[in-house]
Scaffold this motif. Structure first.
Motif, mmCIF file in Angstrom:
data_model
loop_
_atom_site.group_PDB
_atom_site.id
_atom_site.type_symbol
_atom_site.label_atom_id
_atom_site.label_comp_id
_atom_site.label_asym_id
_atom_site.label_seq_id
_atom_site.Cartn_x
_atom_site.Cartn_y
_atom_site.Cartn_z
ATOM 1 N N LEU A 10 0.857 -1.181 0.000
ATOM 2 C CA LEU A 10 0.000 0.000 0.000
ATOM 3 C C LEU A 10 0.895 1.233 0.000
ATOM 4 O O LEU A 10 1.742 1.395 0.884
ATOM 5 C CB LEU A 10 -0.917 0.001 1.225
ATOM 6 C CG LEU A 10 -1.790 1.237 1.393
ATOM 7 C CD1 LEU A 10 -2.826 1.319 0.274
ATOM 8 C CD2 LEU A 10 -2.477 1.224 2.751
ATOM 9 N N ARG A 12 -0.512 4.619 -0.521
ATOM 10 C CA ARG A 12 -1.279 5.628 0.223
ATOM 11 C C ARG A 12 -2.768 5.439 -0.035
ATOM 12 O O ARG A 12 -3.168 4.776 -0.982
ATOM 13 C CB ARG A 12 -0.855 7.041 -0.166
ATOM 14 C CG ARG A 12 -1.187 7.431 -1.587
ATOM 15 C CD ARG A 12 -0.607 8.811 -1.922
ATOM 16 N NE ARG A 12 -0.803 9.124 -3.308
ATOM 17 C CZ ARG A 12 -1.824 9.828 -3.784
ATOM 18 N NH1 ARG A 12 -2.725 10.317 -2.970
ATOM 19 N NH2 ARG A 12 -1.932 10.074 -5.073
ATOM 20 N N VAL A 13 -3.561 6.052 0.831
ATOM 21 C CA VAL A 13 -5.005 6.110 0.657
ATOM 22 C C VAL A 13 -5.323 7.501 0.139
ATOM 23 O O VAL A 13 -4.841 8.504 0.681
ATOM 24 C CB VAL A 13 -5.744 5.841 1.987
ATOM 25 C CG1 VAL A 13 -7.245 6.003 1.819
ATOM 26 C CG2 VAL A 13 -5.409 4.451 2.509
ATOM 27 N N GLN A 22 -12.605 5.893 -0.825
ATOM 28 C CA GLN A 22 -11.264 6.443 -0.725
ATOM 29 C C GLN A 22 -10.328 5.398 -1.328
ATOM 30 O O GLN A 22 -9.874 4.483 -0.642
ATOM 31 C CB GLN A 22 -10.908 6.748 0.720
ATOM 32 C CG GLN A 22 -11.769 7.861 1.286
ATOM 33 C CD GLN A 22 -11.390 8.204 2.699
ATOM 34 O OE1 GLN A 22 -10.913 7.365 3.464
ATOM 35 N NE2 GLN A 22 -11.595 9.446 3.067
ATOM 36 N N TRP A 24 -7.255 3.273 -2.907
ATOM 37 C CA TRP A 24 -5.906 3.020 -2.432
ATOM 38 C C TRP A 24 -4.954 2.976 -3.616
ATOM 39 O O TRP A 24 -5.263 2.380 -4.646
ATOM 40 C CB TRP A 24 -5.839 1.675 -1.724
ATOM 41 C CG TRP A 24 -6.669 1.553 -0.479
ATOM 42 C CD1 TRP A 24 -7.520 2.485 0.056
ATOM 43 C CD2 TRP A 24 -6.741 0.429 0.383
ATOM 44 N NE1 TRP A 24 -8.108 2.003 1.185
ATOM 45 C CE2 TRP A 24 -7.648 0.733 1.415
ATOM 46 C CE3 TRP A 24 -6.122 -0.813 0.380
ATOM 47 C CZ2 TRP A 24 -7.944 -0.161 2.445
ATOM 48 C CZ3 TRP A 24 -6.416 -1.705 1.405
ATOM 49 C CH2 TRP A 24 -7.315 -1.370 2.430
ATOM 50 N N ILE A 26 -1.725 1.292 -4.828
ATOM 51 C CA ILE A 26 -1.039 0.069 -4.426
ATOM 52 C C ILE A 26 0.012 -0.319 -5.458
ATOM 53 O O ILE A 26 -0.255 -0.281 -6.662
ATOM 54 C CB ILE A 26 -2.059 -1.086 -4.271
ATOM 55 C CG1 ILE A 26 -3.077 -0.737 -3.190
ATOM 56 C CG2 ILE A 26 -1.359 -2.407 -3.968
ATOM 57 C CD1 ILE A 26 -4.182 -1.760 -3.034
ATOM 58 N N LEU A 86 -1.184 -4.523 6.177
ATOM 59 C CA LEU A 86 -1.949 -3.288 6.320
ATOM 60 C C LEU A 86 -2.023 -2.826 7.771
ATOM 61 O O LEU A 86 -2.040 -3.639 8.695
ATOM 62 C CB LEU A 86 -3.371 -3.479 5.780
ATOM 63 C CG LEU A 86 -3.482 -3.798 4.291
ATOM 64 C CD1 LEU A 86 -4.912 -4.151 3.924
ATOM 65 C CD2 LEU A 86 -2.971 -2.641 3.442
ATOM 66 N N LEU A 90 -7.034 0.285 8.836
ATOM 67 C CA LEU A 90 -7.615 0.014 7.520
ATOM 68 C C LEU A 90 -8.604 -1.144 7.558
ATOM 69 O O LEU A 90 -9.311 -1.380 6.585
ATOM 70 C CB LEU A 90 -6.513 -0.247 6.499
ATOM 71 C CG LEU A 90 -5.628 0.957 6.205
ATOM 72 C CD1 LEU A 90 -4.536 0.594 5.219
ATOM 73 C CD2 LEU A 90 -6.444 2.123 5.688
ATOM 74 N N LYS A 93 -11.997 -0.197 6.538
ATOM 75 C CA LYS A 93 -12.214 0.088 5.125
ATOM 76 C C LYS A 93 -12.232 -1.169 4.264
ATOM 77 O O LYS A 93 -12.620 -1.125 3.116
ATOM 78 C CB LYS A 93 -11.132 1.029 4.611
ATOM 79 C CG LYS A 93 -11.135 2.371 5.295
ATOM 80 C CD LYS A 93 -10.041 3.245 4.740
ATOM 81 C CE LYS A 93 -9.882 4.502 5.534
ATOM 82 N NZ LYS A 93 -10.745 5.562 5.194
#
Length: 182
Positions: A10, A12-13, A22, A24, A26, A86, A90, A93
């Protein structure tokens, strides 16, 4: 038709101003090597409301049939190694029991979001407005407007994104050729 990539890290979101997801960013690995994808992480309630992943793929594929640009799309798989990497926050989400493949679009470099108030003469340099209108009506996309254009601009091109509401057809909706309810 669509390649499958493995989620590896990951990055960033994306904290979106508009919209309810939102996405991600990846880093993914596939048969063609490594690439960054923007991945939609839908909740179970999102997916039970309408076929959002189907809309994303169908909208992206059909955009190319209209000679409109959209980022390359692929399936993205979240394996246990990725999920365990993660951060705990998260978990809210991501439904860890949802082992279905996710929708991802290749991350674009050096883009800007479509700026509100762009003059018609400038907009035409990026995209044929009549074709965009025809496309959105054809796929029944109600999710593009001045508040949320879902367009990313590079120096000379516009890329269409976010087709999750495409093909939003139910028994109570009938539309005429120009998209007005009848």
């Amino acid at each position: 038709m669509f390649q499958t990539y493995q989620a590896r890290k990951l990055i960033r979101v994306i904290e979106a101003k508009y919209g309810h997801t939102q996405p991600w960013v990846i880093l993914c690995e596939g048969a063609n090597g490594w690439a960054e994808f923007v991945v939609k992480v839908f909740t179970e309630s999102h997916l039970s409301e309408k076929p959002r992943v189907h809309g994303e793929f169908a909208g992206s594929w059909l955009a190319t049939e209209f000679d409109l640009l959209t980022p390359e799309v692929a399936w993205v798989e979240f394996d246990q190694d990725f999920i365990q990497s993660l951060a705990p926050e998260l978990e809210q989400k991501l439904d860890f029991h949802d082992d279905r493949l996710k929708f991802g679009s290749k991350a674009l470099r050096n883009f800007q979001h479509f700026p509100p108030g762009l003059k018609h003469s400038q907009f035409k340099k990026y995209l044929p407005i009549d074709r965009l209108f025809a496309f959105d009506n054809f796929i029944r996309n109600p999710d593009r407007g001045s508040h949320k254009p879902n367009l990313l601009l590079t120096n000379s091109e516009a890329f269409l994104i976010d087709h999750e509401y495409a093909l939003d057809i139910d028994s109570g909706s009938r539309w005429n050729i120009v998209g007005s309810r009848i």
